[in-house]
Design a protein around this motif. Structure first.
Motif, PDB file in Angstrom:
ATOM      1  N   ASP A   6     -86.659 -30.615   4.228  1.00  0.00           N
ATOM      2  CA  ASP A   6     -86.178 -29.583   5.149  1.00  0.00           C
ATOM      3  C   ASP A   6     -86.912 -29.766   6.465  1.00  0.00           C
ATOM      4  OD1 ASP A   6     -84.475 -28.264   3.289  1.00  0.00           O
ATOM      5  OD2 ASP A   6     -86.209 -27.232   2.436  1.00  0.00           O
ATOM      6  N   VAL A   7     -86.152 -29.836   7.554  1.00  0.00           N
ATOM      7  CA  VAL A   7     -86.727 -30.067   8.876  1.00  0.00           C
ATOM      8  C   VAL A   7     -86.511 -28.820   9.719  1.00  0.00           C
ATOM      9  CG1 VAL A   7     -86.645 -31.507  10.935  1.00  0.00           C
ATOM     10  CG2 VAL A   7     -86.253 -32.534   8.680  1.00  0.00           C
ATOM     11  N   TYR A   8     -87.584 -28.316  10.295  1.00  0.00           N
ATOM     12  CA  TYR A   8     -87.541 -27.126  11.134  1.00  0.00           C
ATOM     13  C   TYR A   8     -87.719 -27.553  12.592  1.00  0.00           C
ATOM     14  CZ  TYR A   8     -88.175 -24.782   6.683  1.00  0.00           C
ATOM     15  OH  TYR A   8     -88.016 -24.351   5.392  1.00  0.00           O
ATOM     16  N   VAL A   9     -86.849 -27.070  13.458  1.00  0.00           N
ATOM     17  CA  VAL A   9     -86.895 -27.461  14.866  1.00  0.00           C
ATOM     18  C   VAL A   9     -87.030 -26.244  15.767  1.00  0.00           C
ATOM     19  CG1 VAL A   9     -85.530 -29.551  14.520  1.00  0.00           C
ATOM     20  CG2 VAL A   9     -84.388 -27.442  15.149  1.00  0.00           C
ATOM     21  N   SER A  10     -87.527 -26.491  16.962  1.00  0.00           N
ATOM     22  CA  SER A  10     -87.610 -25.482  18.006  1.00  0.00           C
ATOM     23  C   SER A  10     -86.927 -26.060  19.239  1.00  0.00           C
ATOM     24  CB  SER A  10     -89.075 -25.167  18.309  1.00  0.00           C
ATOM     25  OG  SER A  10     -89.161 -24.263  19.392  1.00  0.00           O
ATOM     26  N   LEU A  11     -85.972 -25.297  19.769  1.00  0.00           N
ATOM     27  CA  LEU A  11     -85.216 -25.735  20.944  1.00  0.00           C
ATOM     28  C   LEU A  11     -85.424 -24.724  22.062  1.00  0.00           C
ATOM     29  CD1 LEU A  11     -81.872 -26.465  19.078  1.00  0.00           C
ATOM     30  CD2 LEU A  11     -83.535 -28.149  19.782  1.00  0.00           C
ATOM     31  N   MET A  12     -85.752 -25.209  23.244  1.00  0.00           N
ATOM     32  CA  MET A  12     -85.923 -24.325  24.391  1.00  0.00           C
ATOM     33  C   MET A  12     -84.579 -24.128  25.073  1.00  0.00           C
ATOM     34  SD  MET A  12     -89.065 -23.571  24.237  1.00  0.00           S
ATOM     35  CE  MET A  12     -89.436 -22.813  25.797  1.00  0.00           C
ATOM     36  N   GLY A  13     -84.370 -22.964  25.653  1.00  0.00           N
ATOM     37  CA  GLY A  13     -83.153 -22.674  26.387  1.00  0.00           C
ATOM     38  C   GLY A  13     -82.574 -21.337  25.974  1.00  0.00           C
ATOM     39  N   THR A  14     -81.399 -21.037  26.521  1.00  0.00           N
ATOM     40  CA  THR A  14     -80.718 -19.795  26.170  1.00  0.00           C
ATOM     41  C   THR A  14     -80.203 -19.895  24.742  1.00  0.00           C
ATOM     42  OG1 THR A  14     -78.550 -20.558  26.889  1.00  0.00           O
ATOM     43  CG2 THR A  14     -79.948 -19.516  28.566  1.00  0.00           C
ATOM     44  N   GLU A  15     -79.749 -18.780  24.225  1.00  0.00           N
ATOM     45  CA  GLU A  15     -79.237 -18.770  22.855  1.00  0.00           C
ATOM     46  C   GLU A  15     -78.051 -19.729  22.701  1.00  0.00           C
ATOM     47  OE1 GLU A  15     -77.411 -15.556  19.714  1.00  0.00           O
ATOM     48  OE2 GLU A  15     -78.903 -14.858  21.155  1.00  0.00           O
ATOM     49  N   GLY A  16     -77.192 -19.776  23.692  1.00  0.00           N
ATOM     50  CA  GLY A  16     -76.058 -20.698  23.658  1.00  0.00           C
ATOM     51  C   GLY A  16     -76.494 -22.156  23.699  1.00  0.00           C
ATOM     52  N   GLU A  17     -77.481 -22.463  24.534  1.00  0.00           N
ATOM     53  CA  GLU A  17     -78.000 -23.831  24.619  1.00  0.00           C
ATOM     54  C   GLU A  17     -78.679 -24.234  23.306  1.00  0.00           C
ATOM     55  OE1 GLU A  17     -78.985 -23.974  29.417  1.00  0.00           O
ATOM     56  OE2 GLU A  17     -80.518 -23.272  28.015  1.00  0.00           O
ATOM     57  N   GLN A  18     -79.406 -23.294  22.710  1.00  0.00           N
ATOM     58  CA  GLN A  18     -80.061 -23.571  21.439  1.00  0.00           C
ATOM     59  C   GLN A  18     -79.032 -23.851  20.345  1.00  0.00           C
ATOM     60  OE1 GLN A  18     -82.461 -20.098  20.825  1.00  0.00           O
ATOM     61  NE2 GLN A  18     -84.122 -20.840  22.137  1.00  0.00           N
ATOM     62  N   SER A  19     -77.988 -23.047  20.311  1.00  0.00           N
ATOM     63  CA  SER A  19     -76.933 -23.230  19.316  1.00  0.00           C
ATOM     64  C   SER A  19     -76.235 -24.576  19.491  1.00  0.00           C
ATOM     65  CB  SER A  19     -75.921 -22.087  19.426  1.00  0.00           C
ATOM     66  OG  SER A  19     -74.889 -22.255  18.504  1.00  0.00           O
ATOM     67  N   ALA A  20     -75.912 -24.922  20.729  1.00  0.00           N
ATOM     68  CA  ALA A  20     -75.265 -26.209  21.010  1.00  0.00           C
ATOM     69  C   ALA A  20     -76.192 -27.371  20.653  1.00  0.00           C
ATOM     70  CB  ALA A  20     -74.861 -26.287  22.484  1.00  0.00           C
ATOM     71  N   GLY A  21     -77.463 -27.237  20.956  1.00  0.00           N
ATOM     72  CA  GLY A  21     -78.434 -28.276  20.639  1.00  0.00           C
ATOM     73  C   GLY A  21     -78.589 -28.469  19.141  1.00  0.00           C
ATOM     74  N   LEU A  22     -78.628 -27.363  18.401  1.00  0.00           N
ATOM     75  CA  LEU A  22     -78.739 -27.445  16.956  1.00  0.00           C
ATOM     76  C   LEU A  22     -77.500 -28.099  16.340  1.00  0.00           C
ATOM     77  CD1 LEU A  22     -80.488 -26.825  14.531  1.00  0.00           C
ATOM     78  CD2 LEU A  22     -79.527 -24.531  14.477  1.00  0.00           C
ATOM     79  N   ASN A  23     -76.326 -27.753  16.868  1.00  0.00           N
ATOM     80  CA  ASN A  23     -75.088 -28.389  16.396  1.00  0.00           C
ATOM     81  C   ASN A  23     -75.108 -29.887  16.680  1.00  0.00           C
ATOM     82  OD1 ASN A  23     -73.937 -26.085  15.312  1.00  0.00           O
ATOM     83  ND2 ASN A  23     -72.931 -25.522  17.226  1.00  0.00           N
ATOM     84  N   ALA A  24     -75.611 -30.274  17.838  1.00  0.00           N
ATOM     85  CA  ALA A  24     -75.699 -31.701  18.191  1.00  0.00           C
ATOM     86  C   ALA A  24     -76.651 -32.437  17.252  1.00  0.00           C
ATOM     87  CB  ALA A  24     -76.149 -31.863  19.645  1.00  0.00           C
TER      88      ALA A  24
END
Length: 71
Positions: A48-66
């Motif tokens: 299981d890999v846990y990530v942290s993405l900086m940005g708005t909620e929409g940017e985080q969601s798009a980044g996680l999908n990518a």
């Protein structure tokens, strides 16, 4: 967690971090993306890999999908 799984989790974390920075050129993935933790099953079958993405909620969601898409 055994010493072996801890070492493997550390190697996976380092390699994934390097791969995201070096190999992924998806504009949806924020520049500041961190692998915060990797949890490896005792039988080494799953990680299981846990990530942290900086940005708005929409940017985080798009980044996680990518990231999921490139997995």
């Amino acid at each position: 967690m055994s010493r072996r799984t801890e070492r493997l989790a550390s190697v996976i974390q380092q390699e994934l971090s390097a791969m995201i920075q070096r190999d992924l050129h998806d504009p949806r993935i924020p520049a500041i993306t961190s692998i915060t933790r990797v949890k490896v099953a005792e039988d080494l079958s799953v990680a299981d890999v846990y990530v942290s993405l900086m940005g708005t909620e929409g940017e985080q969601s798009a980044g996680l999908n990518a990231l999921r898409h490139s997995a």
